[in-house]
Every structure is written in structure tokens, then in C-alpha cells.
Design a protein around this motif. Sequence first.
Motif, PDB file in Angstrom:
ATOM      1  N   ILE A   1       0.805  -1.086  -0.014  1.00 25.08           N
ATOM      2  CA  ILE A   1      -0.022   0.064   0.055  1.00 25.08           C
ATOM      3  C   ILE A   1       0.742   1.289  -0.030  1.00 25.08           C
ATOM      4  CG2 ILE A   1      -1.781   1.126   1.352  1.00 25.08           C
ATOM      5  CD1 ILE A   1      -2.353  -1.570   2.647  1.00 25.08           C
ATOM      6  N   GLY A   2       0.903   2.087  -0.909  1.00 29.63           N
ATOM      7  CA  GLY A   2       1.485   3.329  -1.079  1.00 29.63           C
ATOM      8  C   GLY A   2       0.807   4.503  -0.530  1.00 29.63           C
ATOM      9  N   ILE A   3       1.439   5.539  -0.458  1.00 32.87           N
ATOM     10  CA  ILE A   3       0.640   6.931  -0.311  1.00 32.87           C
ATOM     11  C   ILE A   3       1.462   8.039  -0.510  1.00 32.87           C
ATOM     12  CG2 ILE A   3       1.156   7.190   2.038  1.00 32.87           C
ATOM     13  CD1 ILE A   3      -1.347   8.071   2.462  1.00 32.87           C
ATOM     14  N   ASP A   4       0.900   9.171  -1.311  1.00 31.48           N
ATOM     15  CA  ASP A   4       1.846  10.179  -1.481  1.00 31.48           C
ATOM     16  C   ASP A   4       1.905  11.447  -0.600  1.00 31.48           C
ATOM     17  OD1 ASP A   4      -0.846  11.420  -1.522  1.00 31.48           O
ATOM     18  OD2 ASP A   4      -0.996  12.297  -3.456  1.00 31.48           O
ATOM     19  N   ALA A   5       2.168  10.832   0.763  1.00 33.19           N
ATOM     20  CA  ALA A   5       2.380  11.632   1.901  1.00 33.19           C
ATOM     21  C   ALA A   5       3.360  11.089   2.825  1.00 33.19           C
ATOM     22  CB  ALA A   5       0.982  11.501   2.771  1.00 33.19           C
ATOM     23  N   TYR A   6       3.720  11.707   3.773  1.00 29.23           N
ATOM     24  CA  TYR A   6       4.638  11.336   4.568  1.00 29.23           C
ATOM     25  C   TYR A   6       4.349   9.862   5.573  1.00 29.23           C
ATOM     26  CZ  TYR A   6       7.952  10.887   8.702  1.00 29.23           C
ATOM     27  OH  TYR A   6       8.902  10.473   9.301  1.00 29.23           O
ATOM     28  N   THR A   7       3.386   9.656   5.783  1.00 28.60           N
ATOM     29  CA  THR A   7       3.201   8.229   6.659  1.00 28.60           C
ATOM     30  C   THR A   7       1.731   7.873   6.045  1.00 28.60           C
ATOM     31  OG1 THR A   7       2.544   7.465   8.740  1.00 28.60           O
ATOM     32  CG2 THR A   7       1.934   9.862   8.338  1.00 28.60           C
ATOM     33  N   LEU A   8       1.546   6.514   6.233  1.00 33.34           N
ATOM     34  CA  LEU A   8       0.212   5.773   5.796  1.00 33.34           C
ATOM     35  C   LEU A   8      -0.722   6.110   6.925  1.00 33.34           C
ATOM     36  CD1 LEU A   8      -0.707   3.861   3.518  1.00 33.34           C
ATOM     37  CD2 LEU A   8      -0.651   2.161   5.227  1.00 33.34           C
ATOM     38  N   ASP A   9      -0.387   6.463   7.900  1.00 36.77           N
ATOM     39  CA  ASP A   9      -0.952   6.732   8.929  1.00 36.77           C
ATOM     40  C   ASP A   9      -1.554   8.081   8.986  1.00 36.77           C
ATOM     41  OD1 ASP A   9      -2.076   4.815  11.436  1.00 36.77           O
ATOM     42  OD2 ASP A   9       0.137   4.217  11.055  1.00 36.77           O
ATOM     43  N   ARG A  10      -2.771   8.630   9.805  1.00 37.19           N
ATOM     44  CA  ARG A  10      -2.821   9.970  10.060  1.00 37.19           C
ATOM     45  C   ARG A  10      -1.761  10.847  10.457  1.00 37.19           C
ATOM     46  NH1 ARG A  10      -7.216  11.448  13.574  1.00 37.19           N
ATOM     47  NH2 ARG A  10      -6.401   9.733  14.904  1.00 37.19           N
ATOM     48  N   PRO A  11      -1.676  12.032  10.422  1.00 36.25           N
ATOM     49  CA  PRO A  11      -0.357  13.066  11.096  1.00 36.25           C
ATOM     50  C   PRO A  11      -0.221  12.527  12.662  1.00 36.25           C
ATOM     51  CG  PRO A  11      -1.938  14.124   9.788  1.00 36.25           C
ATOM     52  CD  PRO A  11      -2.418  12.998   9.906  1.00 36.25           C
ATOM     53  N   PHE A  12       1.052  12.648  12.901  1.00 32.18           N
ATOM     54  CA  PHE A  12       1.292  12.473  14.203  1.00 32.18           C
ATOM     55  C   PHE A  12       0.741  13.199  15.206  1.00 32.18           C
ATOM     56  CE2 PHE A  12       6.076  10.815  13.399  1.00 32.18           C
ATOM     57  CZ  PHE A  12       5.533   9.786  12.687  1.00 32.18           C
ATOM     58  N   ALA A  13       0.629  14.343  14.951  1.00 31.68           N
ATOM     59  CA  ALA A  13      -0.236  15.559  15.606  1.00 31.68           C
ATOM     60  C   ALA A  13      -1.723  14.981  15.905  1.00 31.68           C
ATOM     61  CB  ALA A  13      -0.089  16.896  15.093  1.00 31.68           C
ATOM     62  N   ALA A  14      -2.063  14.731  14.700  1.00 34.64           N
ATOM     63  CA  ALA A  14      -3.733  14.145  14.987  1.00 34.64           C
ATOM     64  C   ALA A  14      -3.808  13.033  15.982  1.00 34.64           C
ATOM     65  CB  ALA A  14      -4.179  13.756  13.615  1.00 34.64           C
TER      66      ALA A  14
ATOM     67  N   ASP B   1      -5.822  12.784  19.684  1.00 37.53           N
ATOM     68  CA  ASP B   1      -6.845  11.821  20.116  1.00 37.53           C
ATOM     69  C   ASP B   1      -6.450  11.161  21.261  1.00 37.53           C
ATOM     70  OD1 ASP B   1      -8.525  12.882  18.057  1.00 37.53           O
ATOM     71  OD2 ASP B   1      -8.105  11.199  16.594  1.00 37.53           O
ATOM     72  N   TYR B   2      -5.282  10.789  21.333  1.00 39.62           N
ATOM     73  CA  TYR B   2      -4.741  10.042  22.419  1.00 39.62           C
ATOM     74  C   TYR B   2      -4.758  10.541  23.787  1.00 39.62           C
ATOM     75  CZ  TYR B   2      -1.670   7.915  25.850  1.00 39.62           C
ATOM     76  OH  TYR B   2      -0.846   7.334  27.116  1.00 39.62           O
ATOM     77  N   ARG B   3      -4.306  12.153  23.587  1.00 42.66           N
ATOM     78  CA  ARG B   3      -4.709  12.948  24.857  1.00 42.66           C
ATOM     79  C   ARG B   3      -5.977  12.939  25.347  1.00 42.66           C
ATOM     80  NH1 ARG B   3       0.107  17.354  23.417  1.00 42.66           N
ATOM     81  NH2 ARG B   3       1.910  16.110  23.864  1.00 42.66           N
ATOM     82  N   ARG B   4      -6.908  13.057  24.398  1.00 46.31           N
ATOM     83  CA  ARG B   4      -8.203  13.527  24.795  1.00 46.31           C
ATOM     84  C   ARG B   4      -8.920  12.215  25.441  1.00 46.31           C
ATOM     85  NH1 ARG B   4     -12.200  12.082  21.386  1.00 46.31           N
ATOM     86  NH2 ARG B   4     -10.858  11.770  19.734  1.00 46.31           N
ATOM     87  N   THR B   5      -8.554  11.055  24.795  1.00 45.21           N
ATOM     88  CA  THR B   5      -9.333   9.817  25.057  1.00 45.21           C
ATOM     89  C   THR B   5      -8.428   8.888  26.148  1.00 45.21           C
ATOM     90  OG1 THR B   5      -8.459   8.621  23.269  1.00 45.21           O
ATOM     91  CG2 THR B   5     -10.449   9.798  22.833  1.00 45.21           C
ATOM     92  N   GLY B   6      -7.173   8.977  25.969  1.00 45.20           N
ATOM     93  CA  GLY B   6      -6.220   7.774  26.900  1.00 45.20           C
ATOM     94  C   GLY B   6      -6.406   6.535  26.174  1.00 45.20           C
ATOM     95  N   ASP B   7      -6.783   6.500  24.940  1.00 42.38           N
ATOM     96  CA  ASP B   7      -6.444   5.125  24.085  1.00 42.38           C
ATOM     97  C   ASP B   7      -5.581   5.131  23.310  1.00 42.38           C
ATOM     98  OD1 ASP B   7      -7.357   2.899  22.768  1.00 42.38           O
ATOM     99  OD2 ASP B   7      -9.196   3.586  22.242  1.00 42.38           O
ATOM    100  N   GLY B   8      -4.604   4.068  23.812  1.00 41.22           N
ATOM    101  CA  GLY B   8      -3.374   3.698  22.844  1.00 41.22           C
ATOM    102  C   GLY B   8      -3.572   3.525  21.985  1.00 41.22           C
ATOM    103  N   ARG B   9      -4.875   2.912  21.308  1.00 41.44           N
ATOM    104  CA  ARG B   9      -5.041   2.294  20.182  1.00 41.44           C
ATOM    105  C   ARG B   9      -5.196   3.148  19.142  1.00 41.44           C
ATOM    106  NH1 ARG B   9     -10.221  -1.356  21.880  1.00 41.44           N
ATOM    107  NH2 ARG B   9     -10.329   0.725  23.092  1.00 41.44           N
TER     108      ARG B   9
END
Length: 259
Positions: A177-190, A194-202
Amino acid sequence: MLPRHRLIDLSVPLENNSVSEPLPGTIHYVDHQTEGLAQMSHFFGVKPEDLVYSQGEGWAIEELKMITHTGTHVDAPYHYGRTSGGQPAKRIDEVPLEWCFAPGVIFDMRHKAAGEVITVDDLKNELTRIGYQLKPLDIVLLQTGADKRINSKEYFLQPGLGRESTLWLVEQGVKVIGIDAYTLDRPFAAMVADYRRTGDGRLIWPAHFAGITAEYCQIEKLTNLDQIPMPFGFYVSCLPVKIKAASAGWCRAVAMIPE
């Protein structure tokens, strides 16, 4: 003999102190007139005037100090974890070449906003729109448009796959799977927000960590997907540099368009 194809470069270069890398690498350029000449003088025991053909100049070489995840590169399953699908995860020199030279399919996700998840429904809807059914070993290319902002901080503002959408692609037989962006996941900041808001490491690195469950590779930092004139019916070559036991390898990704 292979039929005639037009080649489209899908790769960005390895650069010195690139702004598109959170962990920028460095390139030391050895030129013909100074270090290159000194090195040749050392190795061959010659004086500049002895190098007749080059008019007293030496060679040019480059010394790179950067991670294997710099520039356009292929991530091996070992990048995500020690195991994949219950087996030892493949390193980059163990990835089958057949995974890296196969038909390509473009999923246009440019309508997705930065930080959004590319869902299974997004993928299914795009397949319906282009009239295509995924086949085993198809190389999926996600087009977000982030490559057009590569020389700015806005390059990192991109959508990305989630765990469910990644696993759905792998379930269809997709191995790359390829992507024309830095990472296949969402941005690190996003993900951090979400982790800080929920505490959910998943919520951290779900697309990458999906590779622990089901084996697949990524091509990150692609470019020029908008130059491919059709959503399918072309080939992709993304053969990685063979680095012993590494988690990734740089590659010169190319689309082969039949003529």
C-alpha cells in the motif's frame, strides 16, 4: 520483449536536511576538485598532473547519514513489530520481489481533510466509482495531494488509513500500500491529540500496527500520482534497496504506463 511503456517517476529524492522529514538526514558531497582528488591521490599514489584524462581532478561521491525511512521508501513488516501474522516479521531483504512489481490501482482520496481517517467505505466507494475490483498482489496507491506541499510544513497535513481500512485491503490480497504523503497513518499530531483526549493507545499508529496482525508493506512519500492517466491498467515497480535485516529500504518507485 516487453510492450512499450511510458515511465512516470513516483519518487522524491533523498535530500540534505529536508524540510519534509521529522528526522532529516544529511548528505556530504565529495567533489572532483578537493576531497575527491585527495582520495584518489591516497588510493592510487598519484599527483594531480598524473590524472591526464580528468585534467587533474578526482572522482565525486556522496556520504549519506539518514534513516532508511527517509525519502520514498518501502517499509517491511519488521518496521511494525517483531512478528507479523504470528510469524517472524520479514525484513526488507526478505520481502518477495513479486510484491514490489505488480499492477497498480489509484484511490483518489483528495477529498479527505487533513487528520481524517480513510475508511473502508471510502475505499469501497472509490472502487465503485472507477469500476474496479481488487485482485491479489495489486499495489494500492492512495492519492491525497500532500506531495504538492512537500517543501512546506503543510506537507504533514494529510488523511491516513486506520486499522480497519488497512486490514480490509490486506484481506483483498493486497501486499503493498502506497501513499503520496509522509506516512500511511494520519499525521502524528492528529494521533497525539486523540490519544490525549481519550487516553486510548489504540489510536497511535493503527495502520502501521495492523501489519502485526496481517503481513503487508508500505510505500511512503510517493509523488506524481496525478500524472498517471488512468486509475488502473498500469504497473508499479517499487523494488527496495536490499539492506541486510533492515526495517525499510529506499526505492525508486515508477509507474509503467502501456502505450
